[in-house]
Design an enzyme around this catalytic site. Sequence first.
Site, PDB file in Angstrom:
ATOM      1  N   TRP A 109      23.629  46.240  15.546  1.00  0.00           N
ATOM      2  CA  TRP A 109      24.509  45.294  14.589  1.00  0.00           C
ATOM      3  C   TRP A 109      25.851  45.985  14.581  1.00  0.00           C
ATOM      4  O   TRP A 109      26.844  45.159  14.488  1.00  0.00           O
ATOM      5  CB  TRP A 109      23.658  45.352  13.317  1.00  0.00           C
ATOM      6  CG  TRP A 109      22.611  44.466  13.427  1.00  0.00           C
ATOM      7  CD1 TRP A 109      21.321  44.751  13.325  1.00  0.00           C
ATOM      8  CD2 TRP A 109      22.813  42.891  13.513  1.00  0.00           C
ATOM      9  NE1 TRP A 109      20.551  43.325  13.414  1.00  0.00           N
ATOM     10  CE2 TRP A 109      21.430  42.375  13.396  1.00  0.00           C
ATOM     11  CE3 TRP A 109      23.889  42.040  13.577  1.00  0.00           C
ATOM     12  CZ2 TRP A 109      21.140  40.974  13.683  1.00  0.00           C
ATOM     13  CZ3 TRP A 109      23.611  40.702  13.620  1.00  0.00           C
ATOM     14  CH2 TRP A 109      22.079  40.127  13.870  1.00  0.00           C
ATOM     15  N   ASP A 179      28.367  48.361   6.704  1.00  0.00           N
ATOM     16  CA  ASP A 179      27.480  46.996   6.725  1.00  0.00           C
ATOM     17  C   ASP A 179      25.975  47.769   6.270  1.00  0.00           C
ATOM     18  O   ASP A 179      25.337  48.258   6.853  1.00  0.00           O
ATOM     19  CB  ASP A 179      27.122  46.531   8.116  1.00  0.00           C
ATOM     20  CG  ASP A 179      26.105  45.602   8.400  1.00  0.00           C
ATOM     21  OD1 ASP A 179      25.665  45.150   7.104  1.00  0.00           O
ATOM     22  OD2 ASP A 179      26.010  45.142   9.219  1.00  0.00           O
ATOM     23  N   LYS A 203      17.392  40.380   2.774  1.00  0.00           N
ATOM     24  CA  LYS A 203      16.479  41.656   3.160  1.00  0.00           C
ATOM     25  C   LYS A 203      15.965  42.078   1.956  1.00  0.00           C
ATOM     26  O   LYS A 203      14.751  42.263   1.613  1.00  0.00           O
ATOM     27  CB  LYS A 203      16.967  42.608   4.192  1.00  0.00           C
ATOM     28  CG  LYS A 203      17.324  42.126   5.403  1.00  0.00           C
ATOM     29  CD  LYS A 203      18.386  42.399   6.140  1.00  0.00           C
ATOM     30  CE  LYS A 203      19.108  41.642   7.272  1.00  0.00           C
ATOM     31  NZ  LYS A 203      18.070  41.576   8.327  1.00  0.00           N
TER      32      LYS A 203
HETATM   33  C1  LIG Z   1      22.372  45.410   9.573  1.00  0.00           C
HETATM   34  C2  LIG Z   1      22.759  44.081   9.835  1.00  0.00           C
HETATM   35  N1  LIG Z   1      24.009  43.401  10.085  1.00  0.00           N
HETATM   36  C3  LIG Z   1      24.157  41.937  10.193  1.00  0.00           C
HETATM   37  C4  LIG Z   1      23.171  41.263  10.196  1.00  0.00           C
HETATM   38  C5  LIG Z   1      23.434  39.711  10.338  1.00  0.00           C
HETATM   39  O1  LIG Z   1      23.247  39.118   8.817  1.00  0.00           O
HETATM   40  P1  LIG Z   1      23.369  37.405   8.877  1.00  0.00           P
HETATM   41  O2  LIG Z   1      22.397  36.721   9.839  1.00  0.00           O
HETATM   42  O3  LIG Z   1      23.402  37.385   7.433  1.00  0.00           O
HETATM   43  O4  LIG Z   1      24.775  37.222   9.325  1.00  0.00           O
HETATM   44  C6  LIG Z   1      21.777  41.636  10.128  1.00  0.00           C
HETATM   45  C7  LIG Z   1      20.872  40.533  10.327  1.00  0.00           C
HETATM   46  O5  LIG Z   1      19.463  40.758  10.479  1.00  0.00           O
HETATM   47  C8  LIG Z   1      21.551  43.075   9.978  1.00  0.00           C
HETATM   48  O6  LIG Z   1      20.248  43.485   9.926  1.00  0.00           O
END
Ligand SMILES: Cc1ncc(COP(=O)(O)O)c(C=O)c1O
Length: 371
Positions: A109, A179, A203
Amino acid sequence: MTTNDVAERVFNFSAGPAVMPLSVLQQVQRDLLSLPGCGASIMEISHRSKQFDAIHLDAQQRLRALLSIPDNYKILFLQGGSRLQFSMVPMNLLRGTGLTADYILTGSWGSNALKEAVKEGQTRKLWDGKATNYDRLPAEGELQVNPGAAYVHITSNETIEGVQFVTEPDTGDVPLVCDSSSDFLCRPVPVSRYGMIYACAQKNAGPSGLTVVIIREDLLERSRDELPGYLNYRVHAENDSMWNTPCTIGIYVFGLITRWLQEEIGGLAKMKQLNEEKAKLLYEVLDASPGFYQGHARPDCRSLMNVTFRLPNPDLEKAFLSEASKRRLDGLKGHRSVGGIRASIYNAMPMEGVTGLRDFMVEFRDRNAGK
Ligand SMILES: Cc1ncc(COP(=O)(O)O)c(C=O)c1O
């Protein structure tokens, strides 16, 4: 919810959207046709109504209390998921500054966040764990923070690899942007050490469609008027997240979850203790099964939220998933990019689900080891 609906529920180990507290789902169900005293559903009332105002304010106040958020931080309720934040962060905090943004990559991520940031300005990989397949965090002394950086970006919990920061890296006066999508509200966090924290809700904090942003007020001055309105943090802050129609049902459910954390769990210190107890049960099985269960993260970097591991071969992994699902242990398949098994044990996963998985893992190992 009828008793049958509840009995039908599986233990949902999915990485997100993910398990929610049963009492919250039951409350949503009770109030879906008509919010108490309102005569209409949360999905039917105006975001400018006094009923929604009260829900919105309550959600903000509960979050502020849970995380002890100082007064000089704004709470924003946005949409577009964390992926949109991958772009909004550099659009607002980097674009036009002439500075460089530093990214610490501890998994997939963080790497995705950097891919968006390079479109907006100068970036630098301050640290990258790719060489060991993102199984660890930077050690003290490995980070040479540039004191003139626009910000340092981290991913507090890497959902795919299952590594989680224990404490935040020291970035001095450089704003730390985090994040926290997959560990938001899993433990207390010293918010004043961050410039900004963001998390998609799906989550630990509610349904998809809502993204929570906590941002220090002075950083809002970096948002330039040229940005499209929706992409400008200052516009959202000045309009108290009501510049456009926010995700009203998401904010409502988020409010119920923060209430659950306060009133049923007893706060984030207690939540952390419960999360540690749950994670320990699964990591103990990994540690007691050398040659069978192979954990991905190094022991000192293990996530409280996503327990990732492999079995000796793909056939055994397939059998593991299929037998687990027959026991109502669901959503255990690892992310498509890395395979293996991932047990996501977010705040709302009951202890019973984790002990059920632990017992199954032990039994499956004893039946299959050496095959
Ligand atoms: C740590 C992390 N960042 C970003 C995201 C992306 O999130 P979204 O699908 O809401 O854009 C996720 C999704 O699983 C994630 O686990």
